[in-house]
Design a protein around this motif. Structure first.
Motif, PDB file in Angstrom:
ATOM      1  N   SER A 257     -19.251  14.117 -60.308  1.00  0.00           N
ATOM      2  CA  SER A 257     -17.947  14.109 -59.619  1.00  0.00           C
ATOM      3  C   SER A 257     -17.912  13.123 -58.465  1.00  0.00           C
ATOM      4  O   SER A 257     -16.841  12.673 -58.050  1.00  0.00           O
ATOM      5  CB  SER A 257     -17.628  15.515 -59.084  1.00  0.00           C
ATOM      6  N   GLY A 258     -19.086  12.787 -57.927  1.00  0.00           N
ATOM      7  CA  GLY A 258     -19.122  11.987 -56.708  1.00  0.00           C
ATOM      8  C   GLY A 258     -18.942  12.884 -55.499  1.00  0.00           C
ATOM      9  O   GLY A 258     -18.656  14.083 -55.609  1.00  0.00           O
ATOM     10  N   GLN A 259     -19.125  12.290 -54.338  1.00  0.00           N
ATOM     11  CA  GLN A 259     -19.014  13.050 -53.102  1.00  0.00           C
ATOM     12  C   GLN A 259     -17.547  13.292 -52.731  1.00  0.00           C
ATOM     13  O   GLN A 259     -16.699  12.427 -52.954  1.00  0.00           O
ATOM     14  CB  GLN A 259     -19.714  12.318 -51.960  1.00  0.00           C
ATOM     15  N   PRO A 260     -17.237  14.466 -52.156  1.00  0.00           N
ATOM     16  CA  PRO A 260     -15.844  14.743 -51.772  1.00  0.00           C
ATOM     17  C   PRO A 260     -15.388  13.858 -50.623  1.00  0.00           C
ATOM     18  O   PRO A 260     -16.180  13.494 -49.745  1.00  0.00           O
ATOM     19  CB  PRO A 260     -15.893  16.218 -51.351  1.00  0.00           C
ATOM     20  N   VAL A 261     -14.123  13.531 -50.657  1.00  0.00           N
ATOM     21  CA  VAL A 261     -13.482  12.812 -49.554  1.00  0.00           C
ATOM     22  C   VAL A 261     -12.513  13.791 -48.902  1.00  0.00           C
ATOM     23  O   VAL A 261     -11.518  14.200 -49.512  1.00  0.00           O
ATOM     24  CB  VAL A 261     -12.733  11.559 -50.046  1.00  0.00           C
ATOM     25  N   HIS A 262     -12.810  14.202 -47.672  1.00  0.00           N
ATOM     26  CA  HIS A 262     -11.988  15.194 -46.985  1.00  0.00           C
ATOM     27  C   HIS A 262     -10.965  14.502 -46.089  1.00  0.00           C
ATOM     28  O   HIS A 262     -11.268  13.519 -45.422  1.00  0.00           O
ATOM     29  CB  HIS A 262     -12.859  16.115 -46.120  1.00  0.00           C
ATOM     30  N   SER A 263      -9.783  15.059 -46.089  1.00  0.00           N
ATOM     31  CA  SER A 263      -8.741  14.577 -45.178  1.00  0.00           C
ATOM     32  C   SER A 263      -7.680  15.663 -45.070  1.00  0.00           C
ATOM     33  O   SER A 263      -7.846  16.779 -45.570  1.00  0.00           O
ATOM     34  CB  SER A 263      -8.140  13.265 -45.677  1.00  0.00           C
ATOM     35  N   ALA A 264      -6.576  15.331 -44.413  1.00  0.00           N
ATOM     36  CA  ALA A 264      -5.485  16.284 -44.219  1.00  0.00           C
ATOM     37  C   ALA A 264      -4.391  16.037 -45.248  1.00  0.00           C
ATOM     38  O   ALA A 264      -4.293  14.947 -45.817  1.00  0.00           O
ATOM     39  CB  ALA A 264      -4.932  16.150 -42.803  1.00  0.00           C
ATOM     40  N   PRO A 265      -3.555  17.026 -45.521  1.00  0.00           N
ATOM     41  CA  PRO A 265      -2.454  16.837 -46.473  1.00  0.00           C
ATOM     42  C   PRO A 265      -1.586  15.638 -46.099  1.00  0.00           C
ATOM     43  O   PRO A 265      -1.279  15.411 -44.928  1.00  0.00           O
ATOM     44  CB  PRO A 265      -1.665  18.147 -46.359  1.00  0.00           C
ATOM     45  N   GLY A 266      -1.214  14.851 -47.113  1.00  0.00           N
ATOM     46  CA  GLY A 266      -0.370  13.688 -46.884  1.00  0.00           C
ATOM     47  C   GLY A 266      -1.123  12.442 -46.473  1.00  0.00           C
ATOM     48  O   GLY A 266      -0.507  11.398 -46.288  1.00  0.00           O
ATOM     49  N   GLU A 267      -2.446  12.521 -46.350  1.00  0.00           N
ATOM     50  CA  GLU A 267      -3.241  11.368 -45.938  1.00  0.00           C
ATOM     51  C   GLU A 267      -4.252  11.006 -47.019  1.00  0.00           C
ATOM     52  O   GLU A 267      -4.712  11.863 -47.767  1.00  0.00           O
ATOM     53  CB  GLU A 267      -3.954  11.649 -44.614  1.00  0.00           C
ATOM     54  N   LYS A 268      -4.584   9.711 -47.096  1.00  0.00           N
ATOM     55  CA  LYS A 268      -5.575   9.193 -48.042  1.00  0.00           C
ATOM     56  C   LYS A 268      -5.256   9.593 -49.477  1.00  0.00           C
ATOM     57  O   LYS A 268      -6.149   9.921 -50.267  1.00  0.00           O
ATOM     58  CB  LYS A 268      -6.983   9.661 -47.653  1.00  0.00           C
ATOM     59  N   GLY A 269      -3.970   9.553 -49.819  1.00  0.00           N
ATOM     60  CA  GLY A 269      -3.559   9.849 -51.184  1.00  0.00           C
ATOM     61  C   GLY A 269      -3.507  11.309 -51.551  1.00  0.00           C
ATOM     62  O   GLY A 269      -3.267  11.643 -52.715  1.00  0.00           O
TER      63      GLY A 269
END
Length: 426
Positions: free
Chosen positions: A362-374
């Motif tokens: 799966s690869g490493q998770p990319v964490h962010s907030a809703p509406g950001e980074k796609g």
């Protein structure tokens, strides 16, 4: 060889039926992602074989591919029911340490959250929802992976202030026939809270302590002077008891009195009464009080003591900020929901409960907030349903059944041929 080929087909058909049955069983599971069984054909050769004459050796399942198409949304009206409009997963913590740091992380699209017994936002399995820390105005303080933490929702908030000012607005009677049990003006006996003939009226008054808890307090009113030809004013004295103990007047030489003129209005300078000598002092305003030819009445009673404000409302905006309202005006942000995405969601490892774990594929998770980074936006009061199309699955189930029957027939034919060979010897 044909028997083995037919057997591989039977096994593949059974696996296809099992995958389809799992989809059908979870048609009502919130945020369930349907799966698709994928198969490859088998060829076993050696260097001396001609590729033009090699016969296939059957099939086997290469993988169960999870389908991440978005499911339909259903409105629930519950604030903590959350749905992601677009890509992304909620981040939950099956295990946390004593410092509230997650030691294990899972990912899900099932946004059916609630407050658990510790007033923490968690899913139905008790796994806390992870969020970014924010300031009271909703500004994210840190978006480092290590900053994600469970969201606690205090049931009360705000500072406390003990009462030291009261405002009492009263209607005092002008006639002596409306003085309760007071026997004379002034009373015959010295004031005694246990002797109703020594005062005209008594009322509870609002008051709170340093912890914001209500305190038992009571005011007593004594008519001490009637108007005469030389002085047309009428005078009342107030006594104050807190927690059953009398609070003395601030000026021991002058009782706490308030005076009305002939028109029933307070005489100038008679609006504030001072009580207390020492650590706790009280100022009681009787401004607005009047004297009329009517029975006694307490028109209003207010104080400046404040206690912790109770949680009055909870909301989550589309950017994932969790807001809590305390009382009518006190609004504060508690956190911003942390979402995750992966380079290859198909490589996630399913763990049940509509949840996934990161894996090498799966690869490493990319964490962010809703509406950001796609990542998608949040919708509060909504839940995402399963993305299973029941009609499609039923059609696929019939197809898999036919495949199973056909492979069983091929095995039966192979068995018949082998039997014929065996019969030659006999």
């Amino acid at each position: 060889m044909s028997m083995t080929t037919a057997l591989s087909g039977l096994i593949a058909a059974q696996q296809d039926i099992s995958t389809t049955s799992h989809n059908i069983a979870n048609v009502n599971t919130n945020a369930f992602r349907k799966s698709r069984a994928e198969f490859v054909d088998d060829y076993y050769t050696n260097p001396m074989d001609s590729f033009q004459t090699v016969v296939g050796s059957g099939t086997h399942m290469s993988r169960v591919a999870v389908q991440f198409d978005q499911g339909n949304f259903v409105a629930t009206g519950q604030t903590l029911d959350l749905a992601i409009q677009g890509p992304g997963f909620f981040t939950v913590a099956p295990q946390i340490d004593v410092n509230d740091n997650p030691t294990e992380v899972a990912y899900t699209r099932n946004g059916g959250f609630k407050l658990d017994s510790t007033n923490r936002i968690a899913d139905s399995s008790g796994r806390p929802l992870l969020a970014w820390p924010v300031a009271n105005d909703g500004t994210v303080l840190s978006m480092e992976d290590g900053a994600m933490a469970p969201v606690d929702v205090p049931l009360v908030a705000g500072t406390t202030q003990p009462t030291d000012e009261l405002a009492l607005q009263m209607r005092m009677p002008s006639g002596d026939d409306m003085l309760g049990q007071q026997d004379a003006v002034p009373p015959t006996n010295a004031f005694d809270a246990a002797d109703p003939t020594s005062y005209a009226f008594s009322t509870p008054v609002p008051m709170s302590d340093e912890q914001g808890n209500a305190v038992e307090a009571r005011a007593y009113y004594i008519k001490t002077r009637n108007p005469d030809v030389l002085d047309e004013t009428t005078e009342y004295e107030m006594r104050l008891f807190v927690d059953g103990n009398e609070v003395p007047a601030a000026d021991a030489l002058n009782p706490t009195t308030f005076t009305f003129d002939a028109a029933g209005e307070l005489v100038d300078g008679q609006g504030n009464l001072e009580f207390g000598v020492g650590a706790v002092d009280y100022t009681i305003s009787v401004a607005g009080s009047m004297m009329q030819d009517q029975p006694f009445a307490m028109e209003s009673a207010n104080h400046n003591g404040t206690g912790p404000l109770g949680l009055s409302n909870l909301e989550v905006d589309d950017s994932g900020v969790i807001w809590a309202n305390y009382g009518t005006d006190n609004r504060m942000a508690l956190g911003r929901v942390a979402l995750a995405t992966f380079p290859n969601p198909q490589g996630l490892r399913q763990t049940g409960n509509a949840s996934f774990r990161a894996a090498a594929d799966s690869g490493q998770p990319v964490h962010s907030a809703p509406g950001e980074k796609g990542l998608g936006q949040l919708q509060s009061g909504m839940l995402e349903r399963s993305n299973v199309d029941l009609t499609e699955e039923l059609v696929h189930l019939l197809t898999a059944q036919r495949n199973y029957q056909a492979n069983a027939k091929a095995m039966e034919t192979s068995s018949s041929l082998m039997q014929s060979v065996m019969n030659i010897r006999s």
